[in-house]
Design a protein around this motif. Structure first.
Motif: not given
Length: 312
Positions: A140-142, A262-270
Motif C-alpha cells: 500500500l505505501p508504494r 466520500v472519505r475512504v480509509p487506507l485499506d485495500r478492500a475499501a
C-alpha cells in the motif's frame, strides 16, 4: 516529508506530458528516452536527463518494450516502478515477476491519436481517470506513492485490479478502436461520394483509428480475450431492433453525471470498492483518502471499513 523524485522512461506524448505536468507541479523529475530529440525537448521543459532514476520510476513505453525498458538504466533498487500501459495483466506477469512488490501497474485514461514528443501537453492528465492496480501483493505505501504522482499531474485515481481493468477498458477503449477501424474501412468501400459527405459523426466515430496502427494492434492483441468478449456484446446489441437500441444507448449517454464526496480509509478492500462503484480518489490525507462517487453509484455503506460521506 518531501515527495520522492520521479523518473520517466519514454518521453513521448504520455511520458513527456507527465514529466511536464510534474515539473509544473514542483516535483523533481528525471527522464530518459532512446530518442535524442525527445530528450532535448524534455530538457527544455525542465526535466533532468539522466540514466540514473530513483523514487517512483514510470515506464511510458509501448507495450512490447515494457520488459526491456529498464535495460541499460541505473535504477535505485528500492525504487517503486509503475507503467502507463493500456493493458495490465500481461505487464503484471512480466514486471511483477521481475520486480515483485516494487511494481504497481497503472493506466491513465487520456491521450490522443497523436504520438511522439511533439504531442506533449502538460495539461493532458487534468481531470483524467488514472487506473492504478491494487493486487493482493501490492504494498500500500508504494501504491500511495504512485497515486500521489497521478494526483500531482491533475488526474483522479481509480483503484482496480489488473483483471478488472482489462475487462473494463476492453469495453470502453479497445473495442472503440476496432469499431472506428470498421467504420472507416466500410466508409472507404462505400466510395468517394460517401467520404466527401462525411462530417462530424463520422469524424468523431473514426478519430481514434488515426492512432499508430502498431499501438492499436499491441493493445487489442494484448487484451484479446476481454476485447473479443466485449466486441461480442456490441454485436448482440446491433442485432436488436434499432428503435430499442437507439433508446437504450441514448439513455446511457445522457444519464446524469453528478458526483458526491466520500472519505475512504487506507485499506485495500475499501479502495477497490470505491473503484468498482465508479468512484475515484481525488486527494490523499493522513489516514484516509478523499474521493468521489457518481450520484447513481452505490450508497455510502457500499464502501466498506469506514467509508463515509466527505465534505460537501
Amino acid at each position: 516529508m518531501p515527495a520522492p523524485p520521479v523518473g520517466v522512461v519514454g518521453l513521448g506524448q504520455l511520458g513527456g506530458s507527465l514529466a511536464a505536468a510534474l515539473v509544473a507541479a514542483g516535483r523533481p523529475v528525471a527522464g530518459w528516452d532512446v530518442d535524442p530529440a525527445a530528450r532535448d525537448a524534455a530538457a527544455a521543459r525542465g526535466v533532468r536527463i539522466t540514466r540514473e532514476l530513483s523514487g517512483v520510476v514510470v515506464l511510458a513505453v509501448p507495450l512490447p518494450l515494457m520488459a526491456t525498458a529498464l535495460d541499460g538504466l541505473d535504477v535505485d533498487p528500492d525504487a517503486t516502478v509503475t507503467d502507463l500501459g493500456s493493458v495490465k495483466r500481461p505487464v503484471l506477469e512480466q514486471l511483477g515477476r521481475a520486480l515483485g512488490s516494487r511494481y504497481v501497474g497503472g493506466h491513465p485514461m487520456c491521450g490522443t491519436e497523436r504520438s511522439g514528443h511533439a504531442a506533449v501537453d502538460a495539461g493532458l492528465f487534468t481531470g483524467a481517470r488514472w487506473a492504478l492496480c491494487l493486487e493482493p501483493g501490492t504494498e500500500l505505501p508504494r501504491w500511495l506513492r504512485v497515486a500521489e504522482v497521478a494526483l500531482a499531474a491533475g488526474a483522479e485515481v481509480v483503484p482496480v485490479t489488473a483483471a478488472e481493468h482489462d475487462d473494463a477498458v476492453a469495453a470502453v477503449s479497445h473495442v472503440p478502436h476496432l469499431l472506428a477501424a470498421a467504420l472507416a474501412a466500410a466508409a472507404g468501400r462505400a466510395g468517394p461520394l460517401a467520404l466527401a459527405l462525411a462530417a462530424g459523426s463520422f469524424r468523431d466515430g473514426t478519430r481514434v483509428i488515426g492512432s499508430d496502427p502498431a499501438f492499436v494492434r499491441a493493445m487489442v492483441d494484448g487484451n484479446a480475450g476481454p476485447t473479443a468478449a466485449a466486441l461480442a456484446r456490441v454485436q448482440e446489441q446491433l442485432a436488436r431492433p434499432w428503435a430499442e437500441l437507439v433508446a437504450d444507448g441514448h439513455a446511457v449517454a445522457t444519464r446524469p453525471r453528478g458526483r458526491r464526496a466520500v472519505r475512504v480509509p487506507l485499506d485495500r478492500a475499501a479502495l477497490l470498492a470505491l473503484g468498482r462503484a465508479g468512484g475515484a480518489v481525488t486527494r490523499r490525507l493522513a489516514a484516509f483518502v478523499e474521493g468521489r462517487l457518481p450520484d447513481d453509484g452505490l450508497p455510502d455503506d457500499a464502501v466498506p471499513d469506514g467509508g463515509v460521506p466527505g465534505p460537501a
